[in-house]
Design an enzyme around this catalytic site. Structure first.
Site, PDB file in Angstrom:
ATOM      1  N   TYR A 104       1.352 -38.867 125.816  1.00  0.00           N
ATOM      2  CA  TYR A 104       1.306 -37.298 126.319  1.00  0.00           C
ATOM      3  C   TYR A 104       2.730 -37.213 126.728  1.00  0.00           C
ATOM      4  O   TYR A 104       3.333 -38.175 127.536  1.00  0.00           O
ATOM      5  CB  TYR A 104       0.238 -37.441 127.555  1.00  0.00           C
ATOM      6  CG  TYR A 104      -1.108 -37.483 127.245  1.00  0.00           C
ATOM      7  CD1 TYR A 104      -1.721 -36.114 126.525  1.00  0.00           C
ATOM      8  CD2 TYR A 104      -1.980 -38.428 127.214  1.00  0.00           C
ATOM      9  CE1 TYR A 104      -2.987 -36.096 126.073  1.00  0.00           C
ATOM     10  CE2 TYR A 104      -3.128 -38.440 126.696  1.00  0.00           C
ATOM     11  CZ  TYR A 104      -3.794 -37.387 126.102  1.00  0.00           C
ATOM     12  OH  TYR A 104      -5.128 -37.155 125.721  1.00  0.00           O
ATOM     13  N   GLY A 113      11.100 -33.153 121.166  1.00  0.00           N
ATOM     14  CA  GLY A 113      11.448 -34.424 120.420  1.00  0.00           C
ATOM     15  C   GLY A 113      11.005 -35.762 121.299  1.00  0.00           C
ATOM     16  O   GLY A 113      11.222 -36.829 120.769  1.00  0.00           O
ATOM     17  N   GLY A 115       7.874 -36.617 122.210  1.00  0.00           N
ATOM     18  CA  GLY A 115       6.655 -36.961 121.797  1.00  0.00           C
ATOM     19  C   GLY A 115       7.086 -38.103 120.578  1.00  0.00           C
ATOM     20  O   GLY A 115       6.733 -39.030 120.364  1.00  0.00           O
ATOM     21  N   ASN A 142      -7.845 -30.975 118.110  1.00  0.00           N
ATOM     22  CA  ASN A 142      -6.441 -31.064 118.625  1.00  0.00           C
ATOM     23  C   ASN A 142      -5.367 -30.959 117.259  1.00  0.00           C
ATOM     24  O   ASN A 142      -5.096 -31.821 116.952  1.00  0.00           O
ATOM     25  CB  ASN A 142      -6.086 -32.163 119.388  1.00  0.00           C
ATOM     26  CG  ASN A 142      -4.924 -32.124 120.261  1.00  0.00           C
ATOM     27  OD1 ASN A 142      -3.922 -30.993 119.726  1.00  0.00           O
ATOM     28  ND2 ASN A 142      -4.541 -32.915 121.180  1.00  0.00           N
ATOM     29  N   GLU A 143      -5.401 -29.743 116.570  1.00  0.00           N
ATOM     30  CA  GLU A 143      -4.751 -29.740 115.259  1.00  0.00           C
ATOM     31  C   GLU A 143      -3.153 -29.818 115.501  1.00  0.00           C
ATOM     32  O   GLU A 143      -2.632 -30.590 114.726  1.00  0.00           O
ATOM     33  CB  GLU A 143      -4.984 -28.227 114.798  1.00  0.00           C
ATOM     34  CG  GLU A 143      -6.371 -28.071 114.493  1.00  0.00           C
ATOM     35  CD  GLU A 143      -6.594 -26.560 113.993  1.00  0.00           C
ATOM     36  OE1 GLU A 143      -5.595 -25.854 113.463  1.00  0.00           O
ATOM     37  OE2 GLU A 143      -8.002 -26.299 113.869  1.00  0.00           O
ATOM     38  N   TYR A 149       0.806 -36.731 114.224  1.00  0.00           N
ATOM     39  CA  TYR A 149       0.412 -37.807 113.595  1.00  0.00           C
ATOM     40  C   TYR A 149       0.563 -38.154 112.324  1.00  0.00           C
ATOM     41  O   TYR A 149       1.315 -39.132 111.647  1.00  0.00           O
ATOM     42  CB  TYR A 149      -0.778 -38.410 114.241  1.00  0.00           C
ATOM     43  CG  TYR A 149      -0.990 -38.627 115.754  1.00  0.00           C
ATOM     44  CD1 TYR A 149      -0.119 -39.246 116.294  1.00  0.00           C
ATOM     45  CD2 TYR A 149      -2.154 -37.899 116.271  1.00  0.00           C
ATOM     46  CE1 TYR A 149      -0.186 -39.427 117.965  1.00  0.00           C
ATOM     47  CE2 TYR A 149      -2.149 -38.123 117.722  1.00  0.00           C
ATOM     48  CZ  TYR A 149      -1.322 -38.641 118.533  1.00  0.00           C
ATOM     49  OH  TYR A 149      -1.181 -38.849 119.751  1.00  0.00           O
TER      50      TYR A 149
END
Length: 178
Positions: A104, A113, A115, A142-143, A149
């Site tokens: 988070y 950037g 994350g 959580n699109e 990912y």
């Protein structure tokens, strides 16, 4: 010249536990409050983000916290679990996998950037631990996170329930081979 962004393995101290509790509550609430009932959010935050709970997690030898600071201010974190059983087939060993249990960043840091920097550091930690894969769970609604990912090469391998208060939600299980 060094970057003002620092990502470090969190120390196992009461001060860091308090910092993680505050940052964890803030980022989880910023991410999910709009999509959950207030009473469910309150119950989840109380159960998972107290300083005592964070201290217990910090003391777990299978857990590594990465803490991101910008000029000494905490702006994001990742909680990693070495030897995770998430999404593992029955009879298989979890010894060679790392789970990203949480990743988070503060709302005002989304899109910077940070994350991605935390994810790269998590993957680096998996390699240092001789893991062959990284797994994680992400809420199916959580699109933005799912797309994030996927950009790192994660693929859906299953799903499992995740409880927020009294609400049973569905998380996708994603995996990336190393």
């Amino acid at each position: 010249m060094s970057s003002p962004l620092q990502i470090v393995v969190a120390k196992r101290t009461a001060a860091v536990a308090a910092q993680l509790a505050e940052l964890g509550r803030q980022t989880f609430e910023e991410t999910f409050a709009a999509d959950n009932k207030p009473e469910d959010m309150t119950a989840y935050l109380e159960a998972n983000f107290g300083p005592e709970q964070q201290m217990a997690e910090l003391q777990d030898p299978a857990v590594v916290f990465l803490l991101a600071h910008m000029q000494q201010v905490p702006v994001g974190y990742a909680k990693l679990r070495i030897g995770s059983e998430l999404g593992i087939a029955e009879g298989k060993s979890p010894a060679d996998r790392l789970e990203v249990e949480r990743l988070y960043v503060r709302e005002d840091w989304i899109g910077t950037g940070l994350g991605a920097a935390l994810m790269r550091r998590a993957i680096e930690e998996a390699r240092m631990q001789n893991c062959r894969s990284v797994v994680l769970g992400v809420w199916e609604k959580n699109e933005r996170a799912i797309e994030f990912y996927r950009r790192f090469g994660f693929k859906v391998i299953g799903e499992h329930p995740f409880q927020v208060g009294t609400d049973i939600q569905n998380d996708l299980i994603l995996r990336k081979g190393l």
